[in-house]
Design an enzyme around this catalytic site. Structure first.
Site, PDB file in Angstrom:
ATOM      1  CE1 TYR A 172      -8.779  -0.050   9.770  1.00 14.83           C
ATOM      2  CE2 TYR A 172      -9.408   1.119  11.754  1.00 14.83           C
ATOM      3  CZ  TYR A 172      -8.502   0.891  10.743  1.00 14.83           C
ATOM      4  OH  TYR A 172      -7.325   1.604  10.703  1.00 14.83           O
ATOM      5  CB  SER A 181      -6.073   1.455  13.855  1.00 15.02           C
ATOM      6  OG  SER A 181      -6.817   2.613  14.199  1.00 15.02           O
ATOM      7  CG  ASN A 223       0.702   1.354   4.822  1.00 12.33           C
ATOM      8  OD1 ASN A 223       0.435   2.099   5.770  1.00 12.33           O
ATOM      9  ND2 ASN A 223       0.293   1.616   3.576  1.00 12.33           N
ATOM     10  N   GLY A 279       0.806  -1.221   0.000  1.00 13.47           N
ATOM     11  CA  GLY A 279       0.000   0.000   0.000  1.00 13.47           C
ATOM     12  C   GLY A 279       0.833   1.262   0.000  1.00 13.47           C
ATOM     13  CB  ALA A 291     -13.129  -6.931  15.319  1.00 18.55           C
ATOM     14  CB  ALA A 292      -9.906  -6.760  11.039  1.00 17.53           C
ATOM     15  NE  ARG A 319      -5.138   6.013  -1.136  1.00 19.08           N
ATOM     16  CZ  ARG A 319      -5.723   5.061  -1.844  1.00 19.08           C
ATOM     17  NH1 ARG A 319      -5.458   4.943  -3.134  1.00 19.08           N
ATOM     18  NH2 ARG A 319      -6.564   4.219  -1.276  1.00 19.08           N
TER      19      ARG A 319
HETATM   20  P1  NDP Z   1      -4.835   5.258   2.194  1.00 13.60           P
HETATM   21  O1  NDP Z   1      -6.198   4.765   1.802  1.00 13.60           O
HETATM   22  O2  NDP Z   1      -4.544   6.689   2.058  1.00 13.60           O
HETATM   23  O3  NDP Z   1      -3.746   4.379   1.401  1.00 13.60           O
HETATM   24  C1  NDP Z   1      -3.899   2.982   1.409  1.00 13.60           C
HETATM   25  C2  NDP Z   1      -2.877   2.317   0.519  1.00 13.60           C
HETATM   26  O4  NDP Z   1      -3.148   0.898   0.534  1.00 13.60           O
HETATM   27  C3  NDP Z   1      -2.971   2.740  -0.937  1.00 13.60           C
HETATM   28  O5  NDP Z   1      -1.711   2.609  -1.546  1.00 13.60           O
HETATM   29  C4  NDP Z   1      -3.951   1.720  -1.514  1.00 13.60           C
HETATM   30  O6  NDP Z   1      -3.841   1.621  -2.919  1.00 13.60           O
HETATM   31  C5  NDP Z   1      -3.506   0.453  -0.780  1.00 13.60           C
HETATM   32  N1  NDP Z   1      -4.564  -0.549  -0.685  1.00 13.60           N
HETATM   33  C6  NDP Z   1      -5.808  -0.383  -0.173  1.00 13.60           C
HETATM   34  N2  NDP Z   1      -6.508  -1.521  -0.297  1.00 13.60           N
HETATM   35  C7  NDP Z   1      -5.683  -2.417  -0.891  1.00 13.60           C
HETATM   36  C8  NDP Z   1      -5.816  -3.763  -1.287  1.00 13.60           C
HETATM   37  N3  NDP Z   1      -6.966  -4.438  -1.119  1.00 13.60           N
HETATM   38  N4  NDP Z   1      -4.761  -4.386  -1.851  1.00 13.60           N
HETATM   39  C9  NDP Z   1      -3.603  -3.708  -2.053  1.00 13.60           C
HETATM   40  N5  NDP Z   1      -3.402  -2.447  -1.672  1.00 13.60           N
HETATM   41  C10 NDP Z   1      -4.438  -1.799  -1.122  1.00 13.60           C
HETATM   42  O7  NDP Z   1      -4.640   4.752   3.707  1.00 13.60           O
HETATM   43  P2  NDP Z   1      -3.791   5.360   4.944  1.00 13.60           P
HETATM   44  O8  NDP Z   1      -2.454   5.787   4.485  1.00 13.60           O
HETATM   45  O9  NDP Z   1      -4.657   6.289   5.699  1.00 13.60           O
HETATM   46  O10 NDP Z   1      -3.663   4.055   5.867  1.00 13.60           O
HETATM   47  C11 NDP Z   1      -2.525   3.198   5.860  1.00 13.60           C
HETATM   48  C12 NDP Z   1      -2.650   2.241   7.043  1.00 13.60           C
HETATM   49  O11 NDP Z   1      -2.736   2.996   8.261  1.00 13.60           O
HETATM   50  C13 NDP Z   1      -3.898   1.367   7.002  1.00 13.60           C
HETATM   51  O12 NDP Z   1      -3.574   0.071   7.461  1.00 13.60           O
HETATM   52  C14 NDP Z   1      -4.853   2.061   7.967  1.00 13.60           C
HETATM   53  O13 NDP Z   1      -5.791   1.163   8.534  1.00 13.60           O
HETATM   54  C15 NDP Z   1      -3.863   2.569   9.008  1.00 13.60           C
HETATM   55  N6  NDP Z   1      -4.372   3.695   9.794  1.00 13.60           N
HETATM   56  C16 NDP Z   1      -4.608   4.935   9.211  1.00 13.60           C
HETATM   57  C17 NDP Z   1      -5.085   5.987   9.974  1.00 13.60           C
HETATM   58  C18 NDP Z   1      -5.365   7.349   9.388  1.00 13.60           C
HETATM   59  O14 NDP Z   1      -5.921   8.216  10.102  1.00 13.60           O
HETATM   60  N7  NDP Z   1      -4.989   7.622   8.147  1.00 13.60           N
HETATM   61  C19 NDP Z   1      -5.382   5.822  11.418  1.00 13.60           C
HETATM   62  C20 NDP Z   1      -5.119   4.488  11.922  1.00 13.60           C
HETATM   63  C21 NDP Z   1      -4.631   3.486  11.133  1.00 13.60           C
HETATM   64  P3  NDP Z   1      -5.076   1.077  -3.858  1.00 13.60           P
HETATM   65  O15 NDP Z   1      -6.348   1.627  -3.269  1.00 13.60           O
HETATM   66  O16 NDP Z   1      -4.770   1.576  -5.233  1.00 13.60           O
HETATM   67  O17 NDP Z   1      -5.016  -0.411  -3.784  1.00 13.60           O
END
Ligand code: NDP
Length: 256
Positions: A156, A143, A90, A22, A158-159, A25
């Site tokens: 979310y 998280s 991530n 991920g 729970a996971a 972005r």
């Molecule tokens: P974003 O949605 O901004 O970025 C998520 C990234 O993961 C993207 O690159 C996206 O690309 C990729 N992604 C999403 N779904 C999939 C999938 N099924 N397979 C492969 N890649 C995937 O998320 P954040 O940066 O906000 O979050 C990153 C992590 O931090 C996550 O695990 C989130 O739960 C955790 N988090 C974030 C918080 C926040 O406030 N931002 C707070 C607490 C935890 P694409 O969609 O193109 O696949």
């Protein structure tokens, strides 16, 4: 430019090979940039390649929710890097619903696949190589919302809670082989995914569960705040640190 946005300026990960899921972005892209700046070779992933994948990283398109996606990432890591020393899970995210009892079965399954089983599957493919080489570092992004058990995204939290429990158990299993496993739990961080989640939550839930008060440190997180914690945990500076969950949330995640 703010201090948190600047390059860390050391090459402490020179010679290390890293996979970050991920990384197109948000927090993932910041982690990729930090690892590249520190001298690592990095392969990152997302479901589709966008212009925001950091320059200098190898990339593979894969959906982490499936076994086939995990196999595609492991295969690409073998080709691009030849082996993996650092693995950062991530990719993830939340999709709030009006009530915990209104979350459909398929959404539960989707959240378990995305925020928990994706890590289990990819670890099963890449951690054995670390164990054989008797060296490696894994980080699971959880998280700071887990302790809130907020009903709109209970699937979310729970996971992610399962992920934290699993992360600790894996750490115990592989510690004798020199492999370290930790979690990082971000609080509210400014990313495209985080903003989308909070907008959806605000639009469906007018009752308790969402608190817009700023954390004690007075601002929401930047992706680089989380990336710096990850960089520390995968570096040799954290060589006596495993099985822990580092919360990075400005002091206190708003409790619902
Ligand atoms: P974003 O949605 O901004 O970025 C998520 C990234 O993961 C993207 O690159 C996206 O690309 C990729 N992604 C999403 N779904 C999939 C999938 N099924 N397979 C492969 N890649 C995937 O998320 P954040 O940066 O906000 O979050 C990153 C992590 O931090 C996550 O695990 C989130 O739960 C955790 N988090 C974030 C918080 C926040 O406030 N931002 C707070 C607490 C935890 P694409 O969609 O193109 O696949």
């Amino acid at each position: 430019m703010a201090a948190a946005m600047e390059s860390v300026g050391t090459r402490e990960l020179a010679g290390k090979r890293a996979v970050v899921t991920g990384g197109s972005r948000g927090i993932g892209a910041a982690i990729v940039r930090r690892l590249l700046d520190a001298g690592a070779e990095v392969l990152t992933t997302a479901r589709s390649k966008t212009g925001t994948v950091p320059e200098g990283a190898a990339f593979v398109e894969a959906d982490v929710r499936t076994r086939a996606g995990a196999e595609a990432i492991a295969g690409a890591a073998g080709e691009a890097l030849g082996g993996v020393d650092i693995l950062v899970h991530n990719a993830g995210g939340a999709r709030p619903f009006p009530s915990a009892l209104a979350i459909p079965d398929e959404e539960w399954q989707d959240q378990l696949d995305l925020n928990y089983l994706a890590s289990v599957r990819l670890d099963s493919l890449l951690v054995p190589g670390m164990r054989e080489r008797r060296s490696g570092a894994v980080v699971h992004i959880s998280s700071a919302a887990v302790p809130t058990s907020a009903p709109p995204f209970l699937h979310y939290t729970a996971a992610k809670a399962a992920l934290e429990n699993y992360s600790r158990g894996l750490a115990l299993e592989v510690a004798p082989f020199g492999v370290r496993v930790n979690a990082v739990s971000p609080g509210r961080t400014a990313t495209p995914g985080g903003e989308a989640t909070r907008e959806r939550w605000a639009s469906i839930n007018e009752g308790p569960g969402q608190d817009d008060t700023a954390p004690p440190l007075g601002r929401e997180g930047r992706p680089e705040d989380i990336a710096d914690a990850v960089l520390f945990l995968v570096s040799d500076r954290a060589s006596w640190l495993t099985g822990r969950n580092l919360t990075v949330d400005g002091g206190e995640f708003p409790v619902g």
